[in-house]
Enzyme design. Structure first.
Site, PDB file in Angstrom:
ATOM      1  N   SER A 209     -12.979   0.499  10.268  1.00 19.91           N
ATOM      2  CA  SER A 209     -12.262   0.640   9.001  1.00 19.91           C
ATOM      3  C   SER A 209     -12.844  -0.259   7.913  1.00 19.91           C
ATOM      4  O   SER A 209     -13.233  -1.409   8.167  1.00 19.91           O
ATOM      5  CB  SER A 209     -10.792   0.300   9.205  1.00 19.91           C
ATOM      6  OG  SER A 209     -10.116   0.335   7.970  1.00 19.91           O
ATOM      7  N   ALA A 210     -12.847   0.262   6.699  1.00 20.64           N
ATOM      8  CA  ALA A 210     -13.267  -0.523   5.532  1.00 20.64           C
ATOM      9  C   ALA A 210     -12.277  -1.649   5.228  1.00 20.64           C
ATOM     10  O   ALA A 210     -12.566  -2.539   4.430  1.00 20.64           O
ATOM     11  CB  ALA A 210     -13.398   0.393   4.320  1.00 20.64           C
ATOM     12  N   ASP A 211     -11.116  -1.620   5.893  1.00 20.94           N
ATOM     13  CA  ASP A 211     -10.120  -2.682   5.687  1.00 20.94           C
ATOM     14  C   ASP A 211     -10.717  -4.063   5.985  1.00 20.94           C
ATOM     15  O   ASP A 211     -10.413  -5.047   5.310  1.00 20.94           O
ATOM     16  CB  ASP A 211      -8.904  -2.483   6.609  1.00 20.94           C
ATOM     17  CG  ASP A 211      -8.088  -1.252   6.248  1.00 20.94           C
ATOM     18  OD1 ASP A 211      -8.413  -0.584   5.245  1.00 20.94           O
ATOM     19  OD2 ASP A 211      -7.132  -0.961   6.991  1.00 20.94           O
TER      20      ASP A 211
ATOM     21  N   VAL B 184      -5.232  -0.007   3.090  1.00 14.26           N
ATOM     22  CA  VAL B 184      -5.328  -1.462   2.975  1.00 14.26           C
ATOM     23  C   VAL B 184      -6.567  -1.853   2.161  1.00 14.26           C
ATOM     24  O   VAL B 184      -6.485  -2.686   1.260  1.00 14.26           O
ATOM     25  CB  VAL B 184      -5.381  -2.119   4.371  1.00 14.26           C
ATOM     26  CG1 VAL B 184      -5.684  -3.610   4.270  1.00 14.26           C
ATOM     27  CG2 VAL B 184      -4.067  -1.893   5.116  1.00 14.26           C
TER      28      VAL B 184
ATOM     29  N   GLU C 225       0.853  -1.194   0.000  1.00 14.37           N
ATOM     30  CA  GLU C 225       0.000   0.000   0.000  1.00 14.37           C
ATOM     31  C   GLU C 225       0.887   1.241   0.000  1.00 14.37           C
ATOM     32  O   GLU C 225       2.058   1.183   0.384  1.00 14.37           O
ATOM     33  CB  GLU C 225      -0.913   0.006   1.226  1.00 14.37           C
ATOM     34  CG  GLU C 225      -0.162   0.039   2.547  1.00 14.37           C
ATOM     35  CD  GLU C 225      -0.993   0.602   3.698  1.00 14.37           C
ATOM     36  OE1 GLU C 225      -1.596   1.665   3.528  1.00 14.37           O
ATOM     37  OE2 GLU C 225      -1.005  -0.023   4.768  1.00 14.37           O
TER      38      GLU C 225
ATOM     39  N   LYS D  50      -3.740  -1.553  13.880  1.00 18.32           N
ATOM     40  CA  LYS D  50      -3.218  -0.286  14.386  1.00 18.32           C
ATOM     41  C   LYS D  50      -3.353  -0.260  15.901  1.00 18.32           C
ATOM     42  O   LYS D  50      -4.367  -0.681  16.451  1.00 18.32           O
ATOM     43  CB  LYS D  50      -4.028   0.884  13.804  1.00 18.32           C
ATOM     44  CG  LYS D  50      -3.726   1.139  12.371  1.00 18.32           C
ATOM     45  CD  LYS D  50      -4.426   2.383  11.886  1.00 18.32           C
ATOM     46  CE  LYS D  50      -5.926   2.302  12.061  1.00 18.32           C
ATOM     47  NZ  LYS D  50      -6.637   3.322  11.268  1.00 18.32           N
TER      48      LYS D  50
ATOM     49  N   ASP E 285     -17.007   4.205  13.918  1.00 20.43           N
ATOM     50  CA  ASP E 285     -15.783   4.186  13.124  1.00 20.43           C
ATOM     51  C   ASP E 285     -15.180   2.778  13.070  1.00 20.43           C
ATOM     52  O   ASP E 285     -14.515   2.324  14.000  1.00 20.43           O
ATOM     53  CB  ASP E 285     -14.771   5.185  13.708  1.00 20.43           C
ATOM     54  CG  ASP E 285     -13.613   5.445  12.750  1.00 20.43           C
ATOM     55  OD1 ASP E 285     -13.512   4.738  11.726  1.00 20.43           O
ATOM     56  OD2 ASP E 285     -12.810   6.353  13.028  1.00 20.43           O
TER      57      ASP E 285
ATOM     58  N   LYS F  80      -5.802  10.413   0.824  1.00 21.31           N
ATOM     59  CA  LYS F  80      -5.939   9.017   1.267  1.00 21.31           C
ATOM     60  C   LYS F  80      -7.171   8.388   0.630  1.00 21.31           C
ATOM     61  O   LYS F  80      -8.271   8.928   0.732  1.00 21.31           O
ATOM     62  CB  LYS F  80      -6.046   9.028   2.790  1.00 21.31           C
ATOM     63  CG  LYS F  80      -6.328   7.703   3.468  1.00 21.31           C
ATOM     64  CD  LYS F  80      -6.368   7.921   4.978  1.00 21.31           C
ATOM     65  CE  LYS F  80      -7.019   6.761   5.696  1.00 21.31           C
ATOM     66  NZ  LYS F  80      -7.196   7.024   7.137  1.00 21.31           N
TER      67      LYS F  80
HETATM   68  N1  PSU Z   1      -1.711   1.536  10.359  1.00 24.89           N
HETATM   69  C1  PSU Z   1      -0.546   2.192  10.537  1.00 24.89           C
HETATM   70  N2  PSU Z   1      -0.219   3.163   9.667  1.00 24.89           N
HETATM   71  C2  PSU Z   1      -1.054   3.520   8.642  1.00 24.89           C
HETATM   72  C3  PSU Z   1      -2.280   2.817   8.464  1.00 24.89           C
HETATM   73  C4  PSU Z   1      -2.558   1.836   9.351  1.00 24.89           C
HETATM   74  O1  PSU Z   1       0.185   1.900  11.458  1.00 24.89           O
HETATM   75  O2  PSU Z   1      -0.723   4.439   7.885  1.00 24.89           O
HETATM   76  C5  PSU Z   1      -3.202   3.184   7.334  1.00 24.89           C
HETATM   77  C6  PSU Z   1      -3.428   1.990   6.415  1.00 24.89           C
HETATM   78  O3  PSU Z   1      -3.373   2.438   5.089  1.00 24.89           O
HETATM   79  C7  PSU Z   1      -4.815   1.521   6.769  1.00 24.89           C
HETATM   80  C8  PSU Z   1      -5.474   2.839   7.071  1.00 24.89           C
HETATM   81  O4  PSU Z   1      -5.465   0.837   5.741  1.00 24.89           O
HETATM   82  O5  PSU Z   1      -4.502   3.533   7.825  1.00 24.89           O
HETATM   83  C9  PSU Z   1      -6.775   2.680   7.804  1.00 24.89           C
HETATM   84  O6  PSU Z   1      -7.387   3.914   7.897  1.00 24.89           O
HETATM   85  P1  PSU Z   1      -8.902   4.004   8.444  1.00 24.89           P
HETATM   86  O7  PSU Z   1      -8.824   3.610   9.876  1.00 24.89           O
HETATM   87  O8  PSU Z   1      -9.266   5.445   8.228  1.00 24.89           O
HETATM   88  O9  PSU Z   1      -9.697   3.050   7.620  1.00 24.89           O
HETATM   89 MN    MN Z   2     -12.227   5.104   9.947  1.00 26.37          MN
END
Ligand code: PSU
Ligand code: MN
Length: 307
Positions: free
Chosen positions: A140-142, A106, A25, A159, A138, A85
């Site tokens: 994540s879509a991951d 991701v 990514e 994370k 909240d 992003k």
């Molecule tokens: N974890 C980290 N550093 C990052 C991310 C995750 O330690 O930069 C990034 C990844 O790209 C992950 C995204 O897919 O944050 C998730 O963001 P969100 O929670 O907004 O879905």
């Molecule tokens: Mn989010």
């Protein structure tokens, strides 16, 4: 109209011949993930690790209204400077609008990897269920992306500032297997043991490849998460991390940060609060995940699809 998806020539050839490829990514290697110049250094190290393990790295992102899988060096340079992003849902609109530079998370990268025929993806930590998600919603879509696409994702857990227990529950609900890489403990990013148990332990790439092929043969539509703990000599003190995370989250709340901006804001605050230790740890775990992903990709290349 220009093609929506551009696969770099080296990656295209590798996928066509069944050679090992590891998708990467671009968000973690941009300033949204790591501060300059650590982001560039981390990318170079990760790329080198994948190559030295005999696999082809495929950095993903969006450039000039095209999704790129397998950025060449010039394209990689531009992606690392990106600050927009993109999650999975953003890909279509970004491409249609001709976005000049977008970094993929991701969820977006897993989507692109699957579209390009890549089966393995390495990152730092995936997104998941945020603390307080019952209030904010909240998540994540991951997680959904892992459920939807047949890709092995290698990460050091999630994370560090998420609700880890709720994230594991959600992965179970979504039908995503979580395989502990030489451990039965779910890792907590900067720390090897996140305090939660895993039911499946794998010891090498062949075991992951066998599980992945078997799941596919049985009609399982989605991916798997391989949880690889940070190398022991790189891990941080759990108490220090908790303290820094709490301070970083409080700062983000105070500043009214929300939605997709939360992760970059907290990561920046963490890097500051730990005097750079978080950045070093992040780089070490990303490298380790890249090596594991390359081993899995190599094993998959040697294991034909079962019917
Ligand atoms: N974890 C980290 N550093 C990052 C991310 C995750 O330690 O930069 C990034 C990844 O790209 C992950 C995204 O897919 O944050 C998730 O963001 P969100 O929670 O907004 O879905
Ligand atoms: Mn989010």
């Amino acid at each position: 109209m220009v093609e929506a998806l551009h696969i770099g020539s080296e990656v295209r050839a590798a996928v066509a011949s069944g050679a090992p490829v590891v998708a990467l990514e671009s968000t973690i290697f941009s300033e949204l993930g790591l501060p300059e110049p650590a982001n560039r250094k981390c990318f170079e190290r990760v790329r080198a690790v994948v190559r030295s393990s005999g696999a082809v790295p495929a950095l993903c992102g969006v450039l000039d209204g095209r999704a790129i899988v397998g950025a060449n060096p010039d394209q990689a340079e531009r992606l690392l400077d990106g600050s927009v992003k993109l999650g999975a849902r953003d890909l279509g609109p970004a491409v249609a609008a001709g976005l000049d530079v977008g970094v993929t998370t991701v969820s977006a990268t897993v989507t692109l990897a699957a579209a390009a025929g890549i089966e393995v993806f390495a990152t730092g930590g995936i997104g998941g269920v945020h603390r307080g998600a019952d209030r904010t919603g909240d998540v994540s879509a991951d997680l959904e992306a892992l459920a939807r696409h047949r890709v092995v994702v290698v990460s050091s857990g999630v994370k560090c500032f998420l609700d880890v227990a709720l994230t594991l529950e959600r992965l179970e609900t979504l039908g995503v297997a979580v395989l502990g890489w030489r451990t039965d403990r779910f890792p907590a990013f900067y720390v090897r043991d996140g305090g939660l148990e895993l039911t499946t332990v794998v010891d090498d790439g062949r075991e992951v490849a066998a599980a992945f092929r078997a799941a596919a043969a049985l009609g399982h539509p989605g991916g798997m998460l391989v949880a690889n703990p940070i190398p022991a000599d790189a891990q941080l003190d759990a108490g220090d991390v908790d303290e820094a995370v709490e301070a970083a989250e409080a700062a983000a709340r105070r500043d009214g940060v929300s939605g997709g901006d939360v992760t970059p804001a907290v990561l920046t605050a963490l890097a500051d609060a730990t005097g750079g230790a978080a950045v070093q740890a992040n780089t070490a775990l990303a490298e380790s995940n890249a090596a594991v992903a390359a081993e899995i990709a190599t094993a998959l290349a040697q294991l034909p699809v079962r019917r």
